[in-house]
Design an enzyme around this catalytic site. Sequence first.
Site, PDB file in Angstrom:
ATOM      1  N   SER A  99      -3.067  -5.585   3.129  1.00  0.00           N
ATOM      2  CA  SER A  99      -2.188  -5.308   2.007  1.00  0.00           C
ATOM      3  C   SER A  99      -1.273  -4.141   2.358  1.00  0.00           C
ATOM      4  O   SER A  99      -1.734  -3.018   2.594  1.00  0.00           O
ATOM      5  CB  SER A  99      -3.005  -4.956   0.759  1.00  0.00           C
ATOM      6  OG  SER A  99      -2.150  -4.515  -0.269  1.00  0.00           O
ATOM      7  N   HIS A 114       0.085  -9.189   3.015  1.00  0.00           N
ATOM      8  CA  HIS A 114       0.046  -9.251   1.557  1.00  0.00           C
ATOM      9  C   HIS A 114       0.965  -8.182   0.980  1.00  0.00           C
ATOM     10  O   HIS A 114       0.883  -7.011   1.354  1.00  0.00           O
ATOM     11  CB  HIS A 114      -1.387  -9.041   1.072  1.00  0.00           C
ATOM     12  CG  HIS A 114      -1.579  -9.286  -0.384  1.00  0.00           C
ATOM     13  ND1 HIS A 114      -1.704 -10.549  -0.920  1.00  0.00           N
ATOM     14  CD2 HIS A 114      -1.661  -8.430  -1.438  1.00  0.00           C
ATOM     15  CE1 HIS A 114      -1.874 -10.466  -2.223  1.00  0.00           C
ATOM     16  NE2 HIS A 114      -1.836  -9.190  -2.561  1.00  0.00           N
ATOM     17  N   ASP A 158       2.186  -6.428  -2.497  1.00  0.00           N
ATOM     18  CA  ASP A 158       1.896  -6.231  -3.915  1.00  0.00           C
ATOM     19  C   ASP A 158       3.154  -5.813  -4.653  1.00  0.00           C
ATOM     20  O   ASP A 158       3.702  -4.734  -4.410  1.00  0.00           O
ATOM     21  CB  ASP A 158       0.816  -5.156  -4.087  1.00  0.00           C
ATOM     22  CG  ASP A 158      -0.545  -5.641  -3.636  1.00  0.00           C
ATOM     23  OD1 ASP A 158      -1.031  -6.626  -4.190  1.00  0.00           O
ATOM     24  OD2 ASP A 158      -1.125  -5.019  -2.727  1.00  0.00           O
ATOM     25  N   MET A 186       4.691  -4.821  -8.182  1.00  0.00           N
ATOM     26  CA  MET A 186       4.278  -4.336  -9.505  1.00  0.00           C
ATOM     27  C   MET A 186       5.495  -3.821 -10.260  1.00  0.00           C
ATOM     28  O   MET A 186       6.363  -3.162  -9.679  1.00  0.00           O
ATOM     29  CB  MET A 186       3.245  -3.214  -9.351  1.00  0.00           C
ATOM     30  CG  MET A 186       2.048  -3.575  -8.490  1.00  0.00           C
ATOM     31  SD  MET A 186       0.884  -2.193  -8.378  1.00  0.00           S
ATOM     32  CE  MET A 186      -0.198  -2.790  -7.070  1.00  0.00           C
ATOM     33  N   HIS A 207       2.577 -11.187  -4.063  1.00  0.00           N
ATOM     34  CA  HIS A 207       1.742 -11.275  -5.262  1.00  0.00           C
ATOM     35  C   HIS A 207       2.505 -10.585  -6.397  1.00  0.00           C
ATOM     36  O   HIS A 207       2.630  -9.364  -6.420  1.00  0.00           O
ATOM     37  CB  HIS A 207       0.403 -10.585  -4.955  1.00  0.00           C
ATOM     38  CG  HIS A 207      -0.479 -10.374  -6.130  1.00  0.00           C
ATOM     39  ND1 HIS A 207      -1.555  -9.506  -6.098  1.00  0.00           N
ATOM     40  CD2 HIS A 207      -0.481 -10.910  -7.378  1.00  0.00           C
ATOM     41  CE1 HIS A 207      -2.163  -9.505  -7.263  1.00  0.00           C
ATOM     42  NE2 HIS A 207      -1.524 -10.348  -8.054  1.00  0.00           N
ATOM     43  N   MET A 229       2.847  -9.139  -9.684  1.00  0.00           N
ATOM     44  CA  MET A 229       2.163  -8.548 -10.842  1.00  0.00           C
ATOM     45  C   MET A 229       3.245  -8.053 -11.794  1.00  0.00           C
ATOM     46  O   MET A 229       3.461  -6.845 -11.959  1.00  0.00           O
ATOM     47  CB  MET A 229       1.244  -7.415 -10.390  1.00  0.00           C
ATOM     48  CG  MET A 229       0.021  -7.900  -9.640  1.00  0.00           C
ATOM     49  SD  MET A 229      -0.922  -6.566  -8.852  1.00  0.00           S
ATOM     50  CE  MET A 229      -0.114  -6.521  -7.245  1.00  0.00           C
ATOM     51  N   MET A 273      -8.600 -11.754  -8.485  1.00  0.00           N
ATOM     52  CA  MET A 273      -8.609 -10.300  -8.382  1.00  0.00           C
ATOM     53  C   MET A 273     -10.045  -9.801  -8.482  1.00  0.00           C
ATOM     54  O   MET A 273     -10.791 -10.212  -9.367  1.00  0.00           O
ATOM     55  CB  MET A 273      -7.766  -9.675  -9.489  1.00  0.00           C
ATOM     56  CG  MET A 273      -6.278  -9.978  -9.397  1.00  0.00           C
ATOM     57  SD  MET A 273      -5.539  -9.413  -7.838  1.00  0.00           S
ATOM     58  CE  MET A 273      -5.866  -7.642  -7.914  1.00  0.00           C
ATOM     59  N   GLY A 300      -3.119  -3.087 -10.183  1.00  0.00           N
ATOM     60  CA  GLY A 300      -2.233  -1.974 -10.500  1.00  0.00           C
ATOM     61  C   GLY A 300      -2.295  -0.827  -9.530  1.00  0.00           C
ATOM     62  O   GLY A 300      -1.322  -0.110  -9.347  1.00  0.00           O
ATOM     63  N   GLY A 357      -4.193   0.643  -5.593  1.00  0.00           N
ATOM     64  CA  GLY A 357      -5.037   0.432  -4.428  1.00  0.00           C
ATOM     65  C   GLY A 357      -6.235   1.367  -4.451  1.00  0.00           C
ATOM     66  O   GLY A 357      -6.311   2.305  -5.243  1.00  0.00           O
ATOM     67  N   ASP A 370      -8.724 -10.380  -3.654  1.00  0.00           N
ATOM     68  CA  ASP A 370      -7.956  -9.151  -3.453  1.00  0.00           C
ATOM     69  C   ASP A 370      -8.544  -8.026  -4.290  1.00  0.00           C
ATOM     70  O   ASP A 370      -8.629  -8.137  -5.509  1.00  0.00           O
ATOM     71  CB  ASP A 370      -6.500  -9.409  -3.851  1.00  0.00           C
ATOM     72  CG  ASP A 370      -5.614  -8.180  -3.736  1.00  0.00           C
ATOM     73  OD1 ASP A 370      -6.051  -7.163  -3.168  1.00  0.00           O
ATOM     74  OD2 ASP A 370      -4.465  -8.246  -4.210  1.00  0.00           O
ATOM     75  N   GLY A 371      -8.925  -6.944  -3.597  1.00  0.00           N
ATOM     76  CA  GLY A 371      -9.332  -5.738  -4.309  1.00  0.00           C
ATOM     77  C   GLY A 371     -10.670  -5.199  -3.875  1.00  0.00           C
ATOM     78  O   GLY A 371     -11.697  -5.849  -4.062  1.00  0.00           O
TER      79      GLY A 371
END
Length: 231
Positions: free
Chosen positions: A11, A36, A38, A40, A69, A71, A140, A145, A147, A178-179
């Site tokens: 990520s 990946h 992210d 947001m 991804h 979000m 998830m 929101g 890392g 993921d996470g």
Amino acid sequence: MSAPTIRIAPSLLAADFARLADSVAACEGAGADVLHVDVMDGHFVPNLTIGPPVVAAVRPHTRLPLDCHLMVMEPERLIPAFAEAGADWISVHVEVCPHLHRALTLIRRLGKRAGIVLNPTTPLTYAYEAIPYCDFVLLMSVNPGFGGQEFIPGVIRRIEQLRDFLERARVALDIEVDGGIHAGNVAEVVRAGATVIVSGSGLFRGDIAANIREFRRLITAALASPRPASS
């Protein structure tokens, strides 16, 4: 039955943004399979990260697929921009997509892999009707929101349940998780049925090449051991 192909997806949220091209090159050189990204918006999730211009800037520096991804609220508005910027995979959250079929159809029409994302307490049934229109499901394993969060253990059961549903339906679909994934839990995640492993700090903390090698070793061992039945 042959062992599934497991992809490792660092990520970029955990990368050094001041040297992003170097981080991308390090991931590719270390043997990552996917990058990946992210995205947001500060509304659907409290954090604010990157947009299409950063994806477009990264695209010339790697041959790896870019997994964006989203979000964000109203992801349909942004899908074309990310596709044009060079995203290869685009995923949207079921929680903000009342017209999920339309969004997934748009992603595929643009020639990209389409994914649906579920937060840790969103019922899996929300995804089942959309599965014919997508290429992967992203579960998830933290609240999205930020890392560096801890893995939510109950997600293991969700991975198993989704895997069992796909097997009963005879649908070959990637399960991305993921996470909070690191060397201490990646084997459990893979045994449960995940086929795409997203990890930020679990890979970028320390030497990324050594961390990816360790993930590969643990994944190989996990695939050689009996798979648990879902509860």
